[in-house]
Structures are given as C-alpha cells and as structure tokens.
Scaffold this motif. Structure first.
Motif, PDB file in Angstrom:
ATOM      1  N   ALA A 179       0.811  -1.215   0.000  1.00  0.00           N
ATOM      2  CA  ALA A 179       0.000   0.000   0.000  1.00  0.00           C
ATOM      3  C   ALA A 179       0.841   1.260   0.000  1.00  0.00           C
ATOM      4  O   ALA A 179       0.504   2.246  -0.644  1.00  0.00           O
ATOM      5  CB  ALA A 179      -0.941  -0.001   1.198  1.00  0.00           C
ATOM      6  N   SER A 180       1.953   1.273   0.721  1.00  0.00           N
ATOM      7  CA  SER A 180       2.762   2.475   0.790  1.00  0.00           C
ATOM      8  C   SER A 180       3.614   2.674  -0.454  1.00  0.00           C
ATOM      9  O   SER A 180       4.293   3.679  -0.579  1.00  0.00           O
ATOM     10  CB  SER A 180       3.679   2.406   2.021  1.00  0.00           C
ATOM     11  N   VAL A 181       3.565   1.746  -1.382  1.00  0.00           N
ATOM     12  CA  VAL A 181       4.383   1.820  -2.587  1.00  0.00           C
ATOM     13  C   VAL A 181       3.537   2.077  -3.819  1.00  0.00           C
ATOM     14  O   VAL A 181       3.828   2.920  -4.648  1.00  0.00           O
ATOM     15  CB  VAL A 181       5.164   0.507  -2.787  1.00  0.00           C
ATOM     16  N   HIS A 182       2.456   1.344  -3.931  1.00  0.00           N
ATOM     17  CA  HIS A 182       1.690   1.345  -5.166  1.00  0.00           C
ATOM     18  C   HIS A 182       0.657   2.459  -5.188  1.00  0.00           C
ATOM     19  O   HIS A 182      -0.121   2.631  -4.262  1.00  0.00           O
ATOM     20  CB  HIS A 182       0.984  -0.006  -5.323  1.00  0.00           C
ATOM     21  N   VAL A 183       0.671   3.257  -6.252  1.00  0.00           N
ATOM     22  CA  VAL A 183      -0.308   4.305  -6.468  1.00  0.00           C
ATOM     23  C   VAL A 183      -0.800   4.183  -7.896  1.00  0.00           C
ATOM     24  O   VAL A 183      -0.014   4.015  -8.820  1.00  0.00           O
ATOM     25  CB  VAL A 183       0.312   5.706  -6.238  1.00  0.00           C
ATOM     26  N   VAL A 184      -2.117   4.256  -8.102  1.00  0.00           N
ATOM     27  CA  VAL A 184      -2.657   4.047  -9.437  1.00  0.00           C
ATOM     28  C   VAL A 184      -2.495   5.270 -10.308  1.00  0.00           C
ATOM     29  O   VAL A 184      -1.923   5.227 -11.381  1.00  0.00           O
ATOM     30  CB  VAL A 184      -4.143   3.636  -9.359  1.00  0.00           C
ATOM     31  N   ASP A 185      -3.015   6.436  -9.890  1.00  0.00           N
ATOM     32  CA  ASP A 185      -2.970   7.636 -10.731  1.00  0.00           C
ATOM     33  C   ASP A 185      -2.770   8.855  -9.849  1.00  0.00           C
ATOM     34  O   ASP A 185      -3.663   9.253  -9.107  1.00  0.00           O
ATOM     35  CB  ASP A 185      -4.267   7.766 -11.534  1.00  0.00           C
TER      36      ASP A 185
ATOM     37  N   ILE B  41       3.501   9.643  -0.042  1.00  0.00           N
ATOM     38  CA  ILE B  41       2.975   8.521  -0.819  1.00  0.00           C
ATOM     39  C   ILE B  41       1.965   7.735   0.015  1.00  0.00           C
ATOM     40  O   ILE B  41       0.942   7.278  -0.499  1.00  0.00           O
ATOM     41  CB  ILE B  41       4.121   7.624  -1.311  1.00  0.00           C
ATOM     42  N   ILE B  42       2.229   7.595   1.316  1.00  0.00           N
ATOM     43  CA  ILE B  42       1.252   6.956   2.194  1.00  0.00           C
ATOM     44  C   ILE B  42      -0.039   7.764   2.194  1.00  0.00           C
ATOM     45  O   ILE B  42      -1.141   7.217   2.146  1.00  0.00           O
ATOM     46  CB  ILE B  42       1.817   6.817   3.622  1.00  0.00           C
ATOM     47  N   CYS B  43       0.090   9.075   2.226  1.00  0.00           N
ATOM     48  CA  CYS B  43      -1.087   9.953   2.194  1.00  0.00           C
ATOM     49  C   CYS B  43      -1.853   9.785   0.887  1.00  0.00           C
ATOM     50  O   CYS B  43      -3.086   9.766   0.879  1.00  0.00           O
ATOM     51  CB  CYS B  43      -0.656  11.404   2.374  1.00  0.00           C
ATOM     52  N   LEU B  44      -1.137   9.641  -0.209  1.00  0.00           N
ATOM     53  CA  LEU B  44      -1.795   9.470  -1.514  1.00  0.00           C
ATOM     54  C   LEU B  44      -2.686   8.240  -1.543  1.00  0.00           C
ATOM     55  O   LEU B  44      -3.706   8.217  -2.227  1.00  0.00           O
ATOM     56  CB  LEU B  44      -0.744   9.354  -2.617  1.00  0.00           C
ATOM     57  N   ASN B  45      -2.313   7.219  -0.811  1.00  0.00           N
ATOM     58  CA  ASN B  45      -3.066   5.972  -0.824  1.00  0.00           C
ATOM     59  C   ASN B  45      -4.272   5.983   0.112  1.00  0.00           C
ATOM     60  O   ASN B  45      -4.951   4.966   0.241  1.00  0.00           O
ATOM     61  CB  ASN B  45      -2.143   4.800  -0.468  1.00  0.00           C
ATOM     62  N   ASN B  46      -4.496   7.096   0.765  1.00  0.00           N
ATOM     63  CA  ASN B  46      -5.652   7.239   1.640  1.00  0.00           C
ATOM     64  C   ASN B  46      -6.546   8.336   1.060  1.00  0.00           C
ATOM     65  O   ASN B  46      -6.163   9.502   1.024  1.00  0.00           O
ATOM     66  CB  ASN B  46      -5.206   7.594   3.064  1.00  0.00           C
TER      67      ASN B  46
ATOM     68  N   ALA C 145      -3.493  16.108   4.034  1.00  0.00           N
ATOM     69  CA  ALA C 145      -2.203  16.669   4.444  1.00  0.00           C
ATOM     70  C   ALA C 145      -1.507  15.633   5.312  1.00  0.00           C
ATOM     71  O   ALA C 145      -2.119  14.666   5.774  1.00  0.00           O
ATOM     72  CB  ALA C 145      -2.397  17.979   5.207  1.00  0.00           C
ATOM     73  N   CYS C 146      -0.220  15.830   5.535  1.00  0.00           N
ATOM     74  CA  CYS C 146       0.516  14.891   6.387  1.00  0.00           C
ATOM     75  C   CYS C 146       1.694  15.603   7.031  1.00  0.00           C
ATOM     76  O   CYS C 146       2.117  16.679   6.589  1.00  0.00           O
ATOM     77  CB  CYS C 146       0.989  13.680   5.595  1.00  0.00           C
TER      78      CYS C 146
END
Length: 296
Positions: free
Chosen positions: A16-22, A55-60, A65-66
């Motif tokens: 989850a902390s690595v993979h981002v779709v778009d 990137i962790i924030c992007l997956n949520n 913000a973080c």
C-alpha cells in the motif's frame, strides 16, 4: 495423445505504501498555519523519507495533508479542517498539504544514487544502471543470460524485487520528487534502485519458499512440482497455464506455450522466465505446478 500443461500462479504483493494508481498532477506543498485538521492516522510502520510519507497519504482517499517526523520516522495523516473545532491551534504548525495547483518542478537525481545491496546480494551482483523509460527496465541481454531483476529500495528503507518485464520502465515524478517503477499501468514508488543479477546460491532469509503442489484445474491431472532453473519447467510438456497478477490489477488466466520457460529464485522471489532466441519476458510467481491434460 493427451496434451500436457503447466499451471503457474503469480505473486500478489502490492504494498500500500508503494503502489499508487494515478497521481498525475498531485503534489504536496509545505504550509504553515493554525487551522485544525482531523488526525486520520499515525502510521505504525516507519518511512525513512518525507516523500514516503506523502505517498502513504496518496493511498488514503481521506488524507489531505501529512506531517513527517524525521526523528521517529513516523507519518501522521491529516484530513480536512476539523468542523468540530471551535478555535484554531494555539501555535502554528507545518504540514505537507495535498494539492493540484502551483506544484514545483522537482529535479531528478541518478536513480541509483544512494543504492546499497540488501541482504540478498552483494556489490559484485550489481549490473548496469537502468535507462529512464527504457523497456524492459533492465534492458535486453543475450539469450541464456537474462536472469536479472530490478532491486528497488523503498522509502521505508526495505528492498523490493521487481521483474524486468517487457513493459516495465522507470520514470521520475516531477511533482512528488520520487522515482517510480511502472508496469502495465501499476506504479511502485521507490527511493533508489538498480539492476541486479540474483546470486545462484541464497541463504535465509533470501531462500525462496518451496513451491506447493496445487490441486489441478478441471480437465487436468497428475500434479507435480516443476523443475527449477531448467527450461522447460515441466520437461516434455508443451504448454502452461498460470494466473498473472502483477501488472494486470487482478488474476488473469492464460494458456501459453511453455517452450523456453523456466522458474528461478530471484533473491527471495520466484520468477517465471521466458527466454528464447527471439523473445524475453519474466513475471513474479507464487506457485508452479505441472499437470497433464485429461485424455479425450
């Protein structure tokens, strides 16, 4: 004469902390203010970089913000302004606010800058640096010399073995300030990495777990374990059937000719290698079982 087949099931370990779709056009701007925000989560896992926190924030989907604590390597995920708050924070604080406007253009550095071999390889196993946007990510090699993978160091400091697939490449994200590995639309962010020829002999924790012989699919029988480091993986068998996960977003069942195909251990990860005089490709795999088609 009955046809013969091989069943290969591929690995699914999208982190989850690595993979981002778009994430095109999304960036994080350092902002100081006194606006109260909802605390969504304080990550129990560590990340060694500020980029890893974003990137962790992007997956949520709820993260707006973080805050990255460089002392503890912890990431705090924040939501929007807290509607229940009747006042502002007593002192201004700085957070990384998710936005799609006024994104700075972040300059790339060498993809292997800061790379160091992990527990499964040495500096002698490191090959040439990958070329940005080249496919496959680790380039083309002569037939019979194609056991090579991309060893990425993630933003949490761990290593991840990624296949040198014909559709794989690396690119720099100018908005997030991170390298990423791309395969058929899936994106894996990492801090640095390079191409490595996996050592033939491995010791714990880098030994691949033995393949479990899976029950045969309907229409097949006599499941047996495949040969390792030998092509074809199922001697005398002419086709294979496997579930392909990474790079597709889900399990896809295919029937393929098995000539030139073998399985090998790549620093703790099984790889299915397709190596012929005219074609090269490889996939991560979780299981491999040789089976024979029912007569008829």
């Amino acid at each position: 004469m009955a046809k013969s087949w091989i069943l290969i099931r591929c690995a699914l370990f999208i982190i989850a902390s690595v993979h981002v779709v778009d994430v095109s056009g999304i960036c994080f701007i350092s902002t100081t203010n006194s606006i109260r925000r909802q605390v969504i989560d304080v990550q129990s896992t560590t990340t060694t970089t500020q980029v890893g926190c974003t990137i962790i924030c992007l997956n949520n989907a709820n993260c707006q913000a973080c805050i990255f604590n460089a002392t503890t390597n912890r990431c705090v995920l924040l939501g929007g302004p807290d509607p229940a708050a009747s006042d502002q924070c007593p002192a201004p604080y700085t957070s990384l606010v998710r936005t799609t406007s006024n994104c700075p253009v972040l300059t790339a550095f060498n993809v292997d800058l800061g790379y160091a071999p992990g527990p499964c390889s040495t500096s002698a196993d490191v090959g040439a640096s990958p070329v940005v946007l080249a496919k496959p990510v680790c380039g083309s090699f002569p037939s019979g010399n194609r056991k090579i993978v991309f060893d990425a160091i993630l933003h949490d400091g761990t290593h991840m073995i990624l296949e040198s697939h014909t559709n794989s490449f690396i690119q720099w994200d100018t908005d997030l300030g991170s390298w990423y590995f791309s395969l058929n639309g899936l994106i894996y962010y990492f801090k640095c990495g390079t191409c490595v020829k996996p050592p033939v002999t491995q010791s714990d924790p880098c030994v691949c777990a033995p393949f479990a012989v899976e029950p045969p699919l309907a229409g097949f029988n006599t499941p047996t374990a495949p040969a390792i480091d030998s092509a074809p993986a199922c001697p005398g068998m002419v086709q294979q059937h496997y579930n392909r996960v990474r790079g597709t977003g889900g399990a896809v069942q295919d029937v393929l000719d098995s000539r030139g195909r073998s399985v090998y251990c790549a620093m703790g990860e099984w790889m299915l290698l397709i190596d012929t005089s005219t074609y090269y490709n490889q996939y991560t795999v979780l299981a491999a079982t040789c089976v024979t088609a029912d007569a008829g």
